[in-house]
Design an enzyme around this catalytic site. Structure first.
Site, PDB file in Angstrom:
ATOM      1  CG  HIS A 159      -0.099   0.175   2.533  1.00 29.38           C
ATOM      2  ND1 HIS A 159       0.610  -0.872   3.089  1.00 29.38           N
ATOM      3  CD2 HIS A 159       0.141   1.242   3.337  1.00 29.38           C
ATOM      4  CE1 HIS A 159       1.230  -0.467   4.175  1.00 29.38           C
ATOM      5  NE2 HIS A 159       0.982   0.832   4.349  1.00 29.38           N
ATOM      6  CG  ASP A 188       1.866   4.935   4.882  1.00 27.34           C
ATOM      7  OD1 ASP A 188       1.272   3.840   4.825  1.00 27.34           O
ATOM      8  OD2 ASP A 188       2.955   5.085   5.465  1.00 27.34           O
ATOM      9  NE  ARG A 242       8.316  -4.290  10.768  1.00 24.79           N
ATOM     10  CZ  ARG A 242       9.364  -3.492  10.536  1.00 24.79           C
ATOM     11  NH1 ARG A 242      10.581  -3.936  10.769  1.00 24.79           N
ATOM     12  NH2 ARG A 242       9.203  -2.286  10.079  1.00 24.79           N
TER      13      ARG A 242
HETATM   14  O1  AKG Z   1       4.786  -2.036  10.479  1.00 28.18           O
HETATM   15  C1  AKG Z   1       5.495  -1.575   9.610  1.00 28.18           C
HETATM   16  O2  AKG Z   1       6.699  -1.663   9.631  1.00 28.18           O
HETATM   17  C2  AKG Z   1       4.842  -0.807   8.466  1.00 28.18           C
HETATM   18  C3  AKG Z   1       3.355  -0.804   8.553  1.00 28.18           C
HETATM   19  C4  AKG Z   1       2.704   0.171   7.640  1.00 28.18           C
HETATM   20  O3  AKG Z   1       3.129   0.354   6.534  1.00 28.18           O
HETATM   21  C5  AKG Z   1       1.535   0.940   8.104  1.00 28.18           C
HETATM   22  O4  AKG Z   1       1.078   0.728   9.245  1.00 28.18           O
HETATM   23  O5  AKG Z   1       1.056   1.792   7.320  1.00 28.18           O
HETATM   24 FE   FE2 Z   2       2.200   2.031   5.596  1.00 28.61          FE
END
Ligand code: AKG
Ligand code: FE2
Length: 373
Positions: free
Chosen positions: A244, A246, A311
């Site tokens: 995706h 952001d 993670r």
């Molecule tokens: O958790 C991550 O390292 C990235 C997650 C992500 O891209 C988001 O939450 O928009």
């Molecule tokens: Fe993201």
């Protein structure tokens, strides 16, 4: 917010990817904010140019020298891990309380495996919190703390996130200022003022990607084989957070030392971002791509889970106020030979479009001047 029964959670089939792990991103651009603050006019100009080059290239870079206390980062990470270690029902209870003041259908609160409301699934659980002007995380605040039914761990996580947001938003705005300077814009706060506005629609997401379930099982029975599988990246990798971009202006991400983040390069290939818990990573968001008339690139990214270790990541999304009209900046349109690549729209409009689309969709297409509705 859909609250799932425990049994139901376990039955959700998750997307497994069969492709090999991509190579590590060799040239993560690095921006040292200390050099911008203490390097004199020349030093600052050089950093601003580096920021612009990174935004035009990958749309993604690493930030160091930002001055967020290391001790605060460690405490946020510990408190997040403690929150996600709570029994499922307690995490969901925290959600119920947290989401109560928000409107029905609000995306805020705790969720597991379901990302958004359009059927996207991932091997992830997360807390999504609204950020208020005071720098606090509204969705976890409960009226009258003494009456709070939140588990104590989430109260301390909330307090730490409140503190974290203040630092990380200041850093995001410093970076946005450098972007404006590097672009030679007269109004140096043209981007930062949107995130600093008291109506700014900013958010904080705390993600937790548990180790791959089959790796966890084999780690107990055959630790060497499990470690080899995790290191080799062969076999199926689980999608933690599907690809995706952001939607907001800027995202500032910090994670623990577990890998998983991958970005899409201009040629469409993927690269793994080596984790670095001592730095922050900045993503250009969709809104910034629009404001810069496509000069900056909203980076496509995803998280793939192939590690034995969990993670944990915390992402600040700096967004504009809902009523803000977003349009390419006239000076950047002029520099682009007068070609205006996006029509203007309000942030509210963009978000309501984004909420109707799947995670992986290219939402900006809909707002391109060439696009037909
Ligand atoms: O958790 C991550 O390292 C990235 C997650 C992500 O891209 C988001 O939450 O928009
Ligand atoms: Fe993201």
């Amino acid at each position: 917010m859909v609250v799932l029964a425990k049994g139901e959670l376990e039955q959700i089939a998750l997307p497994a990817a069969v492709q090999k792990a991509p190579p590590p991103l060799a040239d993560v651009p690095e921006v040292d904010l200390a050099a911008a603050a203490g390097g004199g006019v020349r030093g600052r100009e050089a950093v601003a140019r580096a920021v612009v080059a990174a935004c035009e290239g990958h749309g993604f870079f690493k930030v160091t020298g930002e001055g967020v206390p290391t001790e605060l980062l460690a405490r946020v990470e510990d408190a997040a891990e403690a929150f996600f270690a709570l029994p499922q029902l307690e995490k969901e209870a925290a959600t119920t309380v947290a989401a109560a003041p928000a409107a029905p259908g609000s995306p805020f609160g705790y969720a597991s495996k379901r990302i958004g409301s359009n059927g996207d699934l991932g091997w992830v659980e997360y807390l999504l919190l609204g950020v208020t002007a005071a720098g606090t995380t509204a969705a976890l605040s409960v009226p009258g703390d003494e009456a709070s039914s939140l588990p104590p761990v989430s109260c301390s996580l909330r307090d730490l996130l409140d503190e974290y947001v203040v630092s990380v938003r200041a850093m995001a705005c410093e970076v946005l200022g450098l972007m404006a300077e590097g672009l030679g814009l007269e109004e140096k706060d043209v981007f930062a003022r949107l995130v600093l506005d008291k109506e700014s629609d900013s958010m904080l997401r705390v993600n937790h990607y548990p180790p791959r379930p089959e790796l966890k099982q084999s780690a107990a029975s055959a630790p060497a084989a499990a470690a080899a599988a995790a290191a080799g990246g062969h076999g199926s990798r689980l999608t933690g957070f599907g690809e995706h971009t952001d939607p907001q202006i800027i995202s500032v991400l910090r994670s623990n030392d577990t890998s998983g983040l991958e970005i899409s390069l201009r040629d469409g290939s993927w690269a793994a971002v080596p984790p670095d818990r001592n730095s922050f990573f900045v993503n250009v968001g969709d809104a910034l791509q629009v404001l810069t008339n496509g000069r900056f690139r909203s980076v496509r990214h995803r998280v793939m889970v192939s590690s034995l270790r969990p993670r944990v990541s915390v992402i600040f999304f700096g967004g504009p106020p809902p009523q803000e009209r977003l349009a390419p900046l006239p000076s950047l349109v002029a520099e682009d030979g007068g070609r205006r690549r996006y029509r203007d729209f309000t942030w509210r409009e963009y978000k309501s479009w984004a909420y109707r689309t799947k995670l992986a969709e290219n939402r900006l297409c809909h707002f391109e001047t060439a696009a037909r509705d």
